[in-house]
Design a protein around this motif. Structure first.
Motif, PDB file in Angstrom:
ATOM      1  N   SER A 162       0.952  -1.197   0.093  1.00 16.23           N
ATOM      2  CA  SER A 162       0.028   0.038   0.016  1.00 16.23           C
ATOM      3  C   SER A 162       0.777   1.482  -0.025  1.00 16.23           C
ATOM      4  O   SER A 162       0.188   2.234  -0.342  1.00 16.23           O
ATOM      5  CB  SER A 162      -1.073   0.000   1.339  1.00 16.23           C
ATOM      6  N   PHE A 163       2.189   1.282   0.382  1.00 16.27           N
ATOM      7  CA  PHE A 163       2.914   2.329   0.460  1.00 16.27           C
ATOM      8  C   PHE A 163       3.459   2.718  -1.139  1.00 16.27           C
ATOM      9  O   PHE A 163       4.086   3.658  -1.058  1.00 16.27           O
ATOM     10  CB  PHE A 163       4.159   2.026   1.225  1.00 16.27           C
ATOM     11  N   MET A 164       2.977   1.782  -2.121  1.00 17.34           N
ATOM     12  CA  MET A 164       3.728   1.898  -3.290  1.00 17.34           C
ATOM     13  C   MET A 164       2.623   2.939  -4.130  1.00 17.34           C
ATOM     14  O   MET A 164       2.838   3.511  -4.879  1.00 17.34           O
ATOM     15  CB  MET A 164       3.576   0.678  -3.985  1.00 17.34           C
ATOM     16  N   LEU A 165       1.466   3.048  -3.387  1.00 19.98           N
ATOM     17  CA  LEU A 165       0.330   4.234  -4.140  1.00 19.98           C
ATOM     18  C   LEU A 165       1.195   5.681  -4.311  1.00 19.98           C
ATOM     19  O   LEU A 165       1.013   6.340  -5.197  1.00 19.98           O
ATOM     20  CB  LEU A 165      -0.759   4.138  -3.226  1.00 19.98           C
ATOM     21  N   GLY A 166       1.677   5.926  -3.019  1.00 19.04           N
ATOM     22  CA  GLY A 166       2.292   7.360  -3.043  1.00 19.04           C
ATOM     23  C   GLY A 166       3.380   7.185  -4.267  1.00 19.04           C
ATOM     24  O   GLY A 166       3.705   8.347  -4.833  1.00 19.04           O
ATOM     25  N   GLU A 167       4.242   6.412  -4.297  1.00 24.44           N
ATOM     26  CA  GLU A 167       5.128   6.287  -5.273  1.00 24.44           C
ATOM     27  C   GLU A 167       4.594   6.314  -6.647  1.00 24.44           C
ATOM     28  O   GLU A 167       5.288   6.959  -7.518  1.00 24.44           O
ATOM     29  CB  GLU A 167       6.117   4.913  -5.263  1.00 24.44           C
ATOM     30  N   ILE A 168       3.695   5.773  -6.941  1.00 28.23           N
ATOM     31  CA  ILE A 168       3.025   5.944  -8.171  1.00 28.23           C
ATOM     32  C   ILE A 168       2.796   7.517  -8.787  1.00 28.23           C
ATOM     33  O   ILE A 168       2.946   7.860  -9.596  1.00 28.23           O
ATOM     34  CB  ILE A 168       1.819   5.161  -8.285  1.00 28.23           C
ATOM     35  N   ALA A 169       2.284   8.049  -7.680  1.00 28.72           N
ATOM     36  CA  ALA A 169       1.933   9.761  -7.988  1.00 28.72           C
ATOM     37  C   ALA A 169       3.210  10.093  -8.251  1.00 28.72           C
ATOM     38  O   ALA A 169       3.321  10.958  -9.032  1.00 28.72           O
ATOM     39  CB  ALA A 169       1.159  10.074  -6.849  1.00 28.72           C
ATOM     40  N   LEU A 170       4.309   9.853  -7.548  1.00 31.20           N
ATOM     41  CA  LEU A 170       5.521  10.798  -7.562  1.00 31.20           C
ATOM     42  C   LEU A 170       6.250  10.184  -8.856  1.00 31.20           C
ATOM     43  O   LEU A 170       6.681  11.120  -9.460  1.00 31.20           O
ATOM     44  CB  LEU A 170       6.606  10.005  -6.558  1.00 31.20           C
ATOM     45  N   LEU A 211       8.284  13.529   5.498  1.00 33.28           N
ATOM     46  CA  LEU A 211       8.174  12.120   5.456  1.00 33.28           C
ATOM     47  C   LEU A 211       9.351  11.562   6.199  1.00 33.28           C
ATOM     48  O   LEU A 211       9.535  10.641   7.037  1.00 33.28           O
ATOM     49  CB  LEU A 211       7.797  11.544   4.025  1.00 33.28           C
ATOM     50  N   VAL A 212      10.619  12.087   5.464  1.00 35.32           N
ATOM     51  CA  VAL A 212      11.626  11.546   6.209  1.00 35.32           C
ATOM     52  C   VAL A 212      12.058  11.983   7.628  1.00 35.32           C
ATOM     53  O   VAL A 212      12.435  11.300   8.477  1.00 35.32           O
ATOM     54  CB  VAL A 212      13.057  11.974   5.303  1.00 35.32           C
ATOM     55  N   TYR A 213      11.733  13.221   7.921  1.00 36.72           N
ATOM     56  CA  TYR A 213      11.807  13.705   9.287  1.00 36.72           C
ATOM     57  C   TYR A 213      10.856  13.059  10.241  1.00 36.72           C
ATOM     58  O   TYR A 213      11.449  12.574  11.430  1.00 36.72           O
ATOM     59  CB  TYR A 213      11.540  15.298   9.494  1.00 36.72           C
ATOM     60  N   HIS A 214       9.638  12.772  10.033  1.00 37.44           N
ATOM     61  CA  HIS A 214       8.774  12.111  11.064  1.00 37.44           C
ATOM     62  C   HIS A 214       8.960  10.591  11.029  1.00 37.44           C
ATOM     63  O   HIS A 214       8.405   9.890  11.616  1.00 37.44           O
ATOM     64  CB  HIS A 214       7.336  12.373  10.370  1.00 37.44           C
ATOM     65  N   LYS A 215       9.701  10.137   9.928  1.00 33.22           N
ATOM     66  CA  LYS A 215       9.853   8.729   9.689  1.00 33.22           C
ATOM     67  C   LYS A 215       8.504   8.341   9.087  1.00 33.22           C
ATOM     68  O   LYS A 215       7.385   8.775   9.451  1.00 33.22           O
ATOM     69  CB  LYS A 215      10.249   7.716  11.020  1.00 33.22           C
ATOM     70  N   HIS A 216       8.760   6.977   8.279  1.00 30.76           N
ATOM     71  CA  HIS A 216       7.565   6.496   7.866  1.00 30.76           C
ATOM     72  C   HIS A 216       6.624   5.893   8.714  1.00 30.76           C
ATOM     73  O   HIS A 216       7.128   5.177   9.547  1.00 30.76           O
ATOM     74  CB  HIS A 216       7.861   5.436   6.519  1.00 30.76           C
ATOM     75  N   THR A 217       5.259   5.718   8.540  1.00 29.46           N
ATOM     76  CA  THR A 217       4.407   4.831   9.464  1.00 29.46           C
ATOM     77  C   THR A 217       4.482   3.483   8.942  1.00 29.46           C
ATOM     78  O   THR A 217       5.052   3.330   7.848  1.00 29.46           O
ATOM     79  CB  THR A 217       2.833   5.183   9.236  1.00 29.46           C
ATOM     80  N   GLN A 218       4.129   2.474   9.885  1.00 32.94           N
ATOM     81  CA  GLN A 218       4.262   0.914   9.503  1.00 32.94           C
ATOM     82  C   GLN A 218       3.124   0.526   9.977  1.00 32.94           C
ATOM     83  O   GLN A 218       2.411   0.963  11.081  1.00 32.94           O
ATOM     84  CB  GLN A 218       5.723   0.477   9.860  1.00 32.94           C
ATOM     85  N   TRP A 219       2.719  -0.672   9.683  1.00 31.12           N
ATOM     86  CA  TRP A 219       1.722  -1.583  10.296  1.00 31.12           C
ATOM     87  C   TRP A 219       2.008  -2.319  11.392  1.00 31.12           C
ATOM     88  O   TRP A 219       3.479  -2.555  11.631  1.00 31.12           O
ATOM     89  CB  TRP A 219       1.166  -2.747   9.207  1.00 31.12           C
ATOM     90  N   PRO A 220       1.182  -2.317  12.348  1.00 37.26           N
ATOM     91  CA  PRO A 220       1.445  -3.085  13.400  1.00 37.26           C
ATOM     92  C   PRO A 220       2.188  -4.524  13.591  1.00 37.26           C
ATOM     93  O   PRO A 220       1.439  -5.212  12.598  1.00 37.26           O
ATOM     94  CB  PRO A 220       0.620  -2.881  14.525  1.00 37.26           C
ATOM     95  N   GLY A 221       2.861  -5.042  14.439  1.00 38.40           N
ATOM     96  CA  GLY A 221       3.182  -6.327  14.277  1.00 38.40           C
ATOM     97  C   GLY A 221       4.402  -6.607  15.282  1.00 38.40           C
ATOM     98  O   GLY A 221       4.930  -5.879  15.898  1.00 38.40           O
ATOM     99  N   PRO A 222       4.853  -7.891  15.510  1.00 40.44           N
ATOM    100  CA  PRO A 222       5.733  -8.148  16.379  1.00 40.44           C
ATOM    101  C   PRO A 222       6.991  -7.464  16.175  1.00 40.44           C
ATOM    102  O   PRO A 222       7.359  -7.353  15.127  1.00 40.44           O
ATOM    103  CB  PRO A 222       5.864  -9.736  16.475  1.00 40.44           C
ATOM    104  N   GLY A 223       7.777  -6.722  17.239  1.00 41.53           N
ATOM    105  CA  GLY A 223       8.786  -6.087  17.150  1.00 41.53           C
ATOM    106  C   GLY A 223       8.753  -4.642  16.564  1.00 41.53           C
ATOM    107  O   GLY A 223       9.726  -4.064  16.549  1.00 41.53           O
TER     108      GLY A 223
END
Length: 582
Positions: free
Chosen positions: A54-62, A244-256
């Protein structure tokens, strides 16, 4: 060994020679001493980015925007933004000898006489379509997953502005060929401006250089299209990426994965290679679309004539929803002091889009005020875990879709042999009723999915194995979820409804903010009131006791997750406490 007479040894080896120092080293050192490039590159080139489709959607726009820039530069070499009338003598026989603007003649020349010109034109147009579409879908992904929450509210506003500017850029772009279809759109834009009270006529005269159509609109739109809006888009995209770089990218929850770390791949070499490869995928796809799928065949429409209108004319898809609002709006006008105020044009075209984009940009701040959530969030939410928010966006999507469908009411009536009046009346009611129905259904659907998740966590998933007990009854065997799956389902905070403070202060004086707090409390109760919270450890143990499941074996609270992270036993299934060891 070496010989005493200075002759090189004869054992097949040569003495080492000192190489000349490279000039690049001192230059790099000089630049690093003054700009700090090495430390900045070391920090950012190893920055970690999470991995999810799902993070590739923004890359398609770019990457679509990059293709727009590349093809746009090619087209500017041959396009002539002039309304000077010429006689066409190019390769297209059907229009040869016809009087037309120089802009339209150059569009035909690019399409038929410039090598790869038609490919570049169609790639440019398809890239514009994909650019706006991918921005819109990316925005929906960000909203549904809660990625707009603190500290990313400003990035959400920037993304909304990018969508608005991308839409305006598309409108100015397809208006440039000066064919009959684009000229019809410009004529409509003139009417939109003139519907604005007091300033509308002045704005129209300023933009067109006099009475419509004038002789300045194409050169001015060209300047806006190739200079003004692209400059703003580049600046906003740069700001968007820096945040985006300053705030760091969001991520889906999971172990670790926690609010304090990012699990993924570094910028170099993995992410850069993947992003670079994806650029060529987008570029190749747009090249195939431009080469195989015809779009905007301007030669079929002919040059623009203010006395003519293209039958069945439709704008590009992203301009369809305000066009639909215009078509279903009742004819409301006000005559005051000799001036006619055309509300049937001003409200759906000027007020409604402005209101929609304002609401869109304010959504993060509205939710933060209702919920009172001031924490930073770096883990994404599943849409089902925010039922009211998800339902709100689905309602807006339904409103948008119905408006978009109303923009084709004439085509629907023609193809389906229906009454255009009946379609218009139906759409007038549907744009009010449809979003409400969509909101209620989506909200209940999300709550039902929450209830299902809780049942699976408490009782396990259905194994498909049917068992028979001593009394002859049949039941299906349930197995506990894997630890990593259970963690993912419960890696969310408990919803807390806002409770206002007392209505009076210590001296018995009514609080002036009590009315606002009561409104906020009601909204918060509705926002969270029906949500199904994740189970507690006590609920889990009680469920295992009644279903005769060995907690230590069937739902282990200690052990190793699928990714190798070890849990220390203080993590209950509610996800309230977690510690990881590598």
């Amino acid at each position: 060994m070496s010989s005493s007479n200075g002759v090189a040894p004869t054992n097949g080896t040569r003495p080492a020679k000192a190489h000349k120092p490279s000039k690049a080293g001192p230059a790099a050192t000089w630049a690093d001493d003054r700009l700090g490039l090495a430390s900045m590159a070391k920090k950012n080139l190893r920055k970690v980015f999470p991995d999810h489709w799902s993070f590739m959607l923004g890359e398609i726009a770019l990457w679509s925007f990059v293709v727009l820039l590349l093809t746009g530069v090619f087209l500017t070499l041959w396009f002539r933004p002039s309304m000077v009338e010429v006689v066409y003598d190019g390769s297209y026989d059907q229009l040869r000898g016809i009087h037309m603007s120089e802009a339209y003649a150059s569009s035909l020349n690019i399409s038929f006489d410039v090598r790869a010109g038609l490919l570049m034109r169609q790639m440019h147009h398809w890239a514009a379509m994909v650019f706006v579409a991918s921005m819109m879908i990316h925005l929906l992904r960000v909203f549904f997953t809660g990625a707009f929450r603190k500290p990313r509210e400003l990035n959400w506003v920037i993304g909304s502005l990018l969508l608005l500017l991308g839409t305006l850029e598309g409108f100015t772009g397809y208006s440039l060929p000066d064919d009959l279809l684009s000229g019809t759109g410009i004529r409509a834009a003139d009417g939109f401006m003139k519907s604005m009270p007091v300033v509308g006529t002045y704005m129209s005269f300023f933009l067109f250089g006099g009475e419509f159509p004038g002789d300045s609109i194409i050169p001015r739109l060209y300047t806006v299209h190739v200079l003004l809006i692209p400059g703003l888009l580049l600046a906003l995209i740069a700001a968007h990426m820096l945040l985006l770089v300053y705030h760091k990218h969001t991520q889906w929850p999971g172990p670790g994965r926690t609010e304090q770390n990012v699990v993924g791949f570094p910028m170099l070499p993995v992410y850069a290679a993947k992003a670079g490869g994806f650029f060529f995928v987008v570029f190749g796809t747009l090249a195939l679309m431009g080469g195989l799928m015809s779009i905007n065949p301007v030669w079929r429409f002919g040059p623009y004539n203010p006395a003519e209108v293209t039958a069945g004319s439709q704008p590009d898809w992203y301009m369809g929803w305000p066009d639909g609002a215009l078509r279903i709006m009742p004819g409301l006008e006000t005559h005051i002091w000799g001036v006619t105020l055309s509300w049937n044009v001003f409200l759906p075209i000027i007020v409604l889009p402005g209101l929609m984009f304002t609401i869109l940009m304010m959504l993060p701040f509205i939710e933060a005020w209702i919920t009172g959530d001031k924490r930073e969030h770096h883990l994404l939410q599943r849409p089902r875990n925010a039922p009211t928010r998800t339902a709100l966006m689905v309602a807006l999507m339904t409103f948008y879709g119905l408006m978009w469908a109303a923009g084709g009411n004439d085509i629907i009536a023609l193809k389906m042999r229906l009454s255009i009046n009946q379609i218009t009346y139906f759409m007038r009611a549907a744009v009010f009723v449809g979003p409400v129905i969509a909101f209620l259904i989506t909200r209940r659907w999300c709550i039902s999915l929450q209830r299902h998740d809780k049942e699976v966590l408490l009782h396990g998933y259905e194994s498909g194995v049917i068992m028979r007990d001593a009394q002859g009854g049949y039941s299906e065997k349930h197995l506990p979820l894997p630890l990593d799956r259970a963690y993912t389902l419960t890696a969310r905070d408990r919803d807390e409804v806002f409770v206002p403070e007392t209505a009076v202060d210590g001296n018995g004086v009514p609080s002036p903010s009590n009315r606002k707090d009561r409104l906020r409390a009601k909204l918060s109760a509705y926002w969270y009131g029906s949500n199904i919270q994740k189970p507690t450890l006590a609920e889990l143990e009680e469920s295992h006791h009644h279903t005769e499941i060995d907690v230590a074996h069937e739902a282990p609270l200690e052990g190793h997750a699928a990714d190798g992270h070890q849990f220390d036993g203080r993590h209950d299934v509610s996800g309230e406490e977690l510690s990881t060891k590598h």
